[in-house]
Design an enzyme around this catalytic site. Structure first.
Site, PDB file in Angstrom:
ATOM      1  N   GLN A  53      -4.459  -1.538   9.659  1.00  0.00           N
ATOM      2  CA  GLN A  53      -4.247  -2.687   8.923  1.00  0.00           C
ATOM      3  C   GLN A  53      -5.194  -3.844  10.026  1.00  0.00           C
ATOM      4  OE1 GLN A  53      -3.672  -3.324   5.924  1.00  0.00           O
ATOM      5  NE2 GLN A  53      -3.827  -5.513   5.929  1.00  0.00           N
ATOM      6  N   ASP A  91     -10.807   3.049   4.230  1.00  0.00           N
ATOM      7  CA  ASP A  91     -11.150   1.754   4.079  1.00  0.00           C
ATOM      8  C   ASP A  91     -12.830   1.605   3.972  1.00  0.00           C
ATOM      9  OD1 ASP A  91      -9.246  -0.277   3.749  1.00  0.00           O
ATOM     10  OD2 ASP A  91      -8.811  -0.368   6.030  1.00  0.00           O
ATOM     11  N   LYS A 136       0.899  -1.280  -0.082  1.00  0.00           N
ATOM     12  CA  LYS A 136      -0.014   0.074  -0.009  1.00  0.00           C
ATOM     13  C   LYS A 136       0.847   1.352  -0.149  1.00  0.00           C
ATOM     14  CE  LYS A 136      -3.855  -2.217   2.235  1.00  0.00           C
ATOM     15  NZ  LYS A 136      -4.622  -2.596   3.409  1.00  0.00           N
TER      16      LYS A 136
HETATM   17  N1  GUN Z   1      -6.804  -6.751   6.271  1.00  0.00           N
HETATM   18  C1  GUN Z   1      -7.487  -7.591   5.282  1.00  0.00           C
HETATM   19  N2  GUN Z   1      -7.690  -6.689   4.333  1.00  0.00           N
HETATM   20  C2  GUN Z   1      -7.927  -5.568   4.554  1.00  0.00           C
HETATM   21  C3  GUN Z   1      -8.208  -4.250   4.028  1.00  0.00           C
HETATM   22  O1  GUN Z   1      -8.847  -4.144   3.098  1.00  0.00           O
HETATM   23  N3  GUN Z   1      -7.893  -3.158   4.953  1.00  0.00           N
HETATM   24  C4  GUN Z   1      -7.372  -3.300   6.130  1.00  0.00           C
HETATM   25  N4  GUN Z   1      -7.275  -2.098   6.712  1.00  0.00           N
HETATM   26  N5  GUN Z   1      -7.217  -4.435   6.793  1.00  0.00           N
HETATM   27  C5  GUN Z   1      -7.246  -5.465   5.955  1.00  0.00           C
END
Ligand code: GUN
Length: 287
Positions: A96, A119, A52
């Site tokens: 995350q 998100d 990311k």
């Molecule tokens: N863990 C697995 N997928 C995601 C996601 O799309 N965003 C976040 N913040 N954590 C995750």
């Protein structure tokens, strides 16, 4: 059978994001900023966070990663989030997941300012998405919808089977498809006979993290299969939840893993960060 090429579409979207960043800088003096919170040392989470922040850098988005040990208290995370909420250079905040067991995930997600919730996991954005109102949309299901759109696949009136009902993927996936006028069946671990549901589906979207969950006998001829699963085999190979080799010949369209939904998730996160930066600009105008 046509492959739904998420890599190609994600590259196109990333180029659009890059151009948007330049425009925001030139016209408004705004550089979009994303803060990522990483708690603990789970290697998969660390790998996602790295991807990311690398994608942000490539797009010209300012990004910071706050790494915290898994012994950190919930209060300390809340304190850091409160600071980020106030920081005018941070447009998007992402924590995350998963978080360590002693941390209440809902309390953390609800502490993110809804206008920075890139998100789309905050109840405010989830609720607005449910109502079909403008909101941040979780990146993975958002990416699936964009991928379908790119290939002119309209879910309206289609029988869709979503396998998986997580807050991150399955539930928002079902919601977006319902909002697009599909007839949606959501299956999960308590579903009695999964095959009965998948066999009827014009579109199957599966994201549960189980190798070979969807086999060829579970898919009708000409179906569209979207594989949201990511599993690493003992030999290091990445695979999805679908037995790709056997299922693909039956499909009209299918996403590969890797190169399908995965790259779309990152691209949509960048898009959400641009949306957040535009909200910052608008709120400045309203001050
Ligand atoms: N863990 C697995 N997928 C995601 C996601 O799309 N965003 C976040 N913040 N954590 C995750």
């Amino acid at each position: 059978m046509t492959i739904l090429d998420g890599k190609a579409l994600s590259n196109k979207i990333k180029e659009e994001v890059k151009a948007d960043v330049v425009k925001l800088q030139k016209e408004k003096g705004v550089t979009p900023g994303l803060a990522v919170v990483l708690v603990g040392s789970d290697p998969a989470s660390a790998a996602y966070v790295n991807m990311k922040s690398k994608a942000c850098k490539e797009a010209g988005i300012y990004s910071i990663v706050h790494e915290m040990p898994d012994t950190i208290s919930q209060d300390k995370i809340l304190e850091i989030l409160a600071m980020m909420n106030k920081n005018p250079n941070i447009d998007g905040i992402l924590v995350q997941l998963p978080l360590p067991k002693h941390v209440d995930t809902t309390a953390i997600l609800e502490a993110i300012a809804p206008k920075k919730d890139v998100d789309g996991f905050h109840a405010y954005n989830t609720g607005r998405m449910n109502l079909g109102l403008d909101s941040f949309i979780p990146a993975t299901p958002y990416g699936v919808m964009e991928l379908l759109k790119e290939y002119n696949i309209d879910p309206q009136g289609k029988d869709v089977c979503v396998v998986g009902a997580s807050n991150i993927v399955g539930k928002p996936m079902s919601t977006l498809l319902l909002n697009a006028n599909a007839t949606v069946t959501t299956c999960h671990i308590y579903t009695k006979n999964l095959k009965e549901h998948t066999l009827k589906a014009d579109i199957i979207c599966v994201g549960v993290g189980k190798v070979n969950l969807i086999t060829e006998d579970m898919v009708k001829d000409g179906a569209i299969v979207v594989d949201i699963g990511i599993n690493r085999l003992d030999n290091g190979k990445l695979v999805g939840d679908v037995d790709y080799e056997k299922v693909a010949p039956k499909c009209s369209y299918i996403t590969p893993v890797p190169g399908g939904v995965g790259p779309m998730t990152i691209a949509m996160l960048l898009k959400n960060t641009i949306k957040a930066a535009k909200l910052r600009e608008e709120s400045k105008l309203n001050d």
